[in-house]
Design an enzyme around this catalytic site. Structure first.
Site, PDB file in Angstrom:
ATOM      1  N   ARG A 327      29.003 -63.411  -8.571  1.00  0.00           N
ATOM      2  CA  ARG A 327      30.125 -63.524  -9.506  1.00  0.00           C
ATOM      3  C   ARG A 327      31.439 -63.158  -8.830  1.00  0.00           C
ATOM      4  O   ARG A 327      32.481 -63.748  -9.111  1.00  0.00           O
ATOM      5  CB  ARG A 327      29.900 -62.664 -10.754  1.00  0.00           C
ATOM      6  CG  ARG A 327      30.942 -62.877 -11.850  1.00  0.00           C
ATOM      7  CD  ARG A 327      30.549 -62.184 -13.126  1.00  0.00           C
ATOM      8  NE  ARG A 327      29.609 -62.948 -13.911  1.00  0.00           N
ATOM      9  CZ  ARG A 327      29.939 -63.806 -14.886  1.00  0.00           C
ATOM     10  NH1 ARG A 327      31.215 -64.039 -15.159  1.00  0.00           N
ATOM     11  NH2 ARG A 327      29.025 -64.435 -15.569  1.00  0.00           N
ATOM     12  N   GLU A 729      34.147 -58.597 -21.418  1.00  0.00           N
ATOM     13  CA  GLU A 729      34.494 -58.267 -20.037  1.00  0.00           C
ATOM     14  C   GLU A 729      35.865 -58.735 -19.560  1.00  0.00           C
ATOM     15  O   GLU A 729      36.555 -57.992 -18.849  1.00  0.00           O
ATOM     16  CB  GLU A 729      33.426 -58.847 -19.102  1.00  0.00           C
ATOM     17  CG  GLU A 729      32.056 -58.214 -19.283  1.00  0.00           C
ATOM     18  CD  GLU A 729      30.999 -58.934 -18.471  1.00  0.00           C
ATOM     19  OE1 GLU A 729      30.309 -58.265 -17.688  1.00  0.00           O
ATOM     20  OE2 GLU A 729      30.873 -60.159 -18.610  1.00  0.00           O
TER      21      GLU A 729
END
Length: 800
Positions: A327, A729
């Site tokens: 990520r 997030e």
């Protein structure tokens, strides 16, 4: 009682009624305030319950020469002491790679690694006894930092690499090149409720584990493997957590497994509650990153080539470091089109806690590197950093494909940036700050505008699925069970709203049950900001099936067409008649209409090839931007956030009140990561910041007095739940603006001619170090200019 309703009135009521898109209190808010919300440690203990504690390693890397547990067994209240030899199944709790023992056997790999379990009559007696073991070690060399790991070629996984274009050729063409290093520290999870598990033996070798976890299904698998059982023997239940942030995705497994092993051995209930110090010593944190970067750019600030090598402190085992690194690689671009790139990431194996998921899951660590570089480019060119950022945004010309091959089709950043630039008065404040700094020799202000683009979905495709159960009882009340877990973020509230909306009910008629592996099987973790997206869709699917059955039944009673049956206002409106929902449900039950249903959802259109690091890993992107203004005392390094403006793209928000709260919380948590929350290990590998007394999270006094948070109103392009967007997030990246505002203030010490070498967290000490470096380099530049020009050396000398 049935009431006649005209079609015009039905249309008007339908258009004006909604259970989603409106602010509602958190479903447990009242219970939280009254102290009546039940957490795992609040569950009434069964008669005969015992308490466990873990015996921890005192060495970072060593062979266990002797382990004398007789003094432990002799302590008051001790019932049993267990080691790895007493585990009936597999001694492993690794989520992906099986390299993470529940209890160390023969060798310890970090200070704080569990070696044995003490079970006693009380929590205090168990903890006291755990300290009494006589252990001798044969110490081995230890690797503690990512720099050391890279130098030793020590990795938990093979390093990964993503390339696009021809970076070498692009660098050769670039008029300017910026290169350097950056270190960004990790972050302690610091959930209010620590790790805890309560294991209760059941008949037929079965085990019930009540656990504070974001991933009940994984806890089920780990416990089953540790006990040598099948998954159907193990039930894991979680009503709520007092915070998770990723720290209870994989790392709750150790505590669940240890409690279950002890309960299985003694055939009695066992509770294992981690003391805060033990929790911080044992568990992993956000990965710290060390970057080596090189970026080529032109005279306008447009990036032409980029090369970055990121080394993570993975810790002693793989845990989730692979997906975190992936990520990070996929978020290095953040909001910017990068034509020719070479992005590398290595998960450095170190003799420290095994780092794990943490809000953002590598995304913040990937994105901050490119923001650091753009901040540097702007200073090198004498431009405003916002202008350089705009210059590199996706969507200029044909520049709409990420380095990993996904097209950016939902970019709202130009419009969002323009809104925030105007509402925050960015340009006027920039000029005012320049005037302030010119007249202020000690206090310096800084301002920064930073944008966010964050991909939403698990970057492991098969995890993007969810299930739910919806039960409608004969009194018209509704019970929902889904695979997500509630950690304070409001996923239960949003799922309740979705179900209430489908069935036309007020929210008071819907209730959420505890997450339970015996109700919804094979669930994914509540992580990656997908909780509401996945579980909301699954619950909607289940509720819609019930609604369709009730609509068909209503037509058999009152005629008309199923397509014209409407559910709203706690009633069902059919063929000009309004029937109370509960009344129709009672009649449907008598006619044997199924009043419960399961629902399922799998996110469509996702793909990812880990070998080529290309694909379509995200369903959509969430965007945002923030402007922060700080003041820094250049004599002490102290600073204060004066004002923060944040604009976040929540799509068509399911619950604006909860979403704004999430943005505010993420902003402050991210600010803490980048400024005050410093993890420090001594030379022996012991974490010294292992308690609230030595680790500083932001307090109320650290919040800005002027804090302006708004939601950007635009429906999601993707078919998400009610066209909303994730909000867990992505907002954690908004306080990049705080870090770069501090860097801007430091830069003013040298007249913005020198790039401050500021690492994160930007503690007072780190700020002073950067100020000294800027002052020294600026003085050197002045002396060089004087030698060239022959001018007065006192002219323009820094007041600092």
């Amino acid at each position: 009682m049935n009431h006649p309703v005209t079609q015009e009135l039905a249309n008007e009521l339908t258009a004006g009624w909604s259970a989603v898109g409106v602010s509602r209190p958190h479903e447990s808010a009242e219970l939280h305030v009254l102290g009546q919300a039940t957490y795992t440690d609040d569950i009434p203990e069964l008669q005969g319950t015992l308490h466990a504690a873990l015996g921890l390693s005192a060495k970072a890397h060593a062979r266990i020469a002797t382990l004398d547990l007789a003094p432990v067994r002799a302590m008051p209240g001790v019932v049993a002491v267990l080691t790895a030899d007493d585990i009936p199944g597999t001694n492993d709790c690794g989520p992906i790679i099986h390299d993470d023992p529940i209890l160390a056997q023969g060798e310890v790999l970090y200070v704080g690694q569990p070696m044995f379990i003490v079970i006693a009559d009380t929590h205090t007696n168990a903890r006291r006894a755990a300290r009494k073991a006589n252990v001798t070690y044969e110490e081995l060399p230890a690797i503690l930092t990512p720099q050391q790991a890279k130098a030793a070629n020590s990795y938990v996984l093979p390093p990964m690499r993503l390339e696009r274009g021809d970076a070498e050729a692009a660098f050769a063409r670039a008029p300017h090149v910026a290169r350097g290093e950056l270190f960004v520290g990790g972050q302690e999870q610091f959930y209010l409720e620590g790790q805890i598990a309560y294991a209760i033996p059941k008949e037929g070798r079965a085990m019930l584990v009540q656990c504070s976890t974001q991933h009940p299904s994984e806890m089920q698998h780990v416990v089953a493997h540790a006990l040598g059982l099948n998954s159907h023997h193990v039930t894991v239940e979680c009503r709520r957590m007092g915070g998770g942030f990723g720290g209870k995705e994989s790392q709750s497994a150790l505590w669940a497994a240890a409690a279950a092993i002890a309960a299985n051995y003694l055939k009695r209930p066992v509770k294992l509650r981690a003391d805060r110090d033990d929790d911080m010593m044992v568990t992993g944190k956000r990965h710290c990153f060390w970057y080596e970067y090189e970026v080529g750019y032109d005279d306008t600030g447009r990036i032409l080539a980029a090369r970055v090598d990121m080394t993570l402190r993975a810790g002693f085992s793989a845990d989730l470091s692979g997906p975190v690194a992936t990520r990070a690689v996929c978020h290095f671009d953040n909001c910017y089109y990068l034509s020719d790139v070479d992005i590398r990431a290595g998960c450095g194996k170190t003799n420290t806690q095994s780092n794990t998921a943490f809000r953002g899951f590598g995304g913040p660590q990937g994105a901050i590197a490119i923001e650091y570089v753009i901040d540097e480019i702007a200073r090198n060119l004498g431009k405003d950093a916002l202008d350089v950022r705009r210059q590199n945004f996706y969507g200029i010309g044909e520049r709409d494909e990420t380095p990993y091959g996904q097209a950016v089709v939902d970019n709202v950043l130009p419009e969002l940036t323009a809104q925030l630039e105007e509402s925050s008065e960015y340009r006027a404040r920039r000029a005012a700050i320049d005037r302030f700094n010119a007249a202020s020799p000690v206090l310096k202000k800084g301002l920064a505008f930073t944008p966010v683009k964050f991909g939403i979905a698990f970057n492991v495709t098969h995890l993007n699925q969810a299930g739910a159960l919806v039960h409608v009882y004969v009194d018209g009340s509704v019970l929902v069970n889904h695979g997500g877990t509630e950690m304070g973020q409001g996923v239960n509230t949003k799922v309740m709203q979705v179900v209430a909306h489908e069935l036309g009910l007020d929210l008071r008629h819907v209730r959420i049950a505890a997450t339970d592996t015996s109700k919804v099987a094979n669930t994914s973790a509540t992580a990656a900001s997908t909780g509401a997206d996945l579980n909301g869709k699954a619950a909607q699917d289940a509720a819609r099936q019930i609604r369709d059955r009730l609509a068909a039944f209503a037509v058999t009673l009152h005629g008309g067409d199923v397509a014209d049956v409407h559910f709203f206002g706690d009633a069902v409106h059919v063929n000009g008649v309004s029937v109370p929902f509960a009344e129709l449900v009672q009649k449907a039950y008598l006619k044997r209409v199924q009043l419960w249903s399961d629902g399922f959802y799998a996110t469509p259109g996702l793909s990812w090839d880990p070998k080529t690091m290309r694909g379509h890993p995200f369903q959509y992107y969430a965007y945002g931007a923030a402007v922060s203004e700080v003041v820094v005392d250049t004599l002490t390094g102290e600073w204060k956030l004066l004002r923060a403006d944040a604009l976040y793209d929540a799509g068509r928000s399911l619950n604006p009140a909860i979403d704004i709260g999430q943005v505010e919380g993420a902003f402050i948590q991210g600010m803490g990561w980048l400024t005050t929350e410093q993890l420090w290990w001594n030379d022996a590998g012991k974490l010294m910041t292992h308690a609230p007394s030595t680790y500083k999270i932001p307090a109320i006094s650290d919040c800005p007095e002027d804090f302006r948070v708004r939601l950007f109103e635009k429906p999601n392009v993707a078919d998400s739940i009610h066209r909303s967007k994730a909000v867990g997030e992505p907002p954690l990246l908004l306080p990049f603006s705080v870090f770069f505002a501090i860097r801007d203030a430091i830069s003013s010490v040298g007249g913005h001619r020198v790039n401050p070498p500021l690492n994160a967290p930007a503690t007072c000490e780190e700020i002073l170090r950067a100020i000294d470096a800027v002052a020294a380099q600026s003085q050197s530049l002045q002396e060089t200019n004087f030698q060239k020009s022959g001018s007065d050396p006192e002219f323009g000398k820094l007041s600092h």
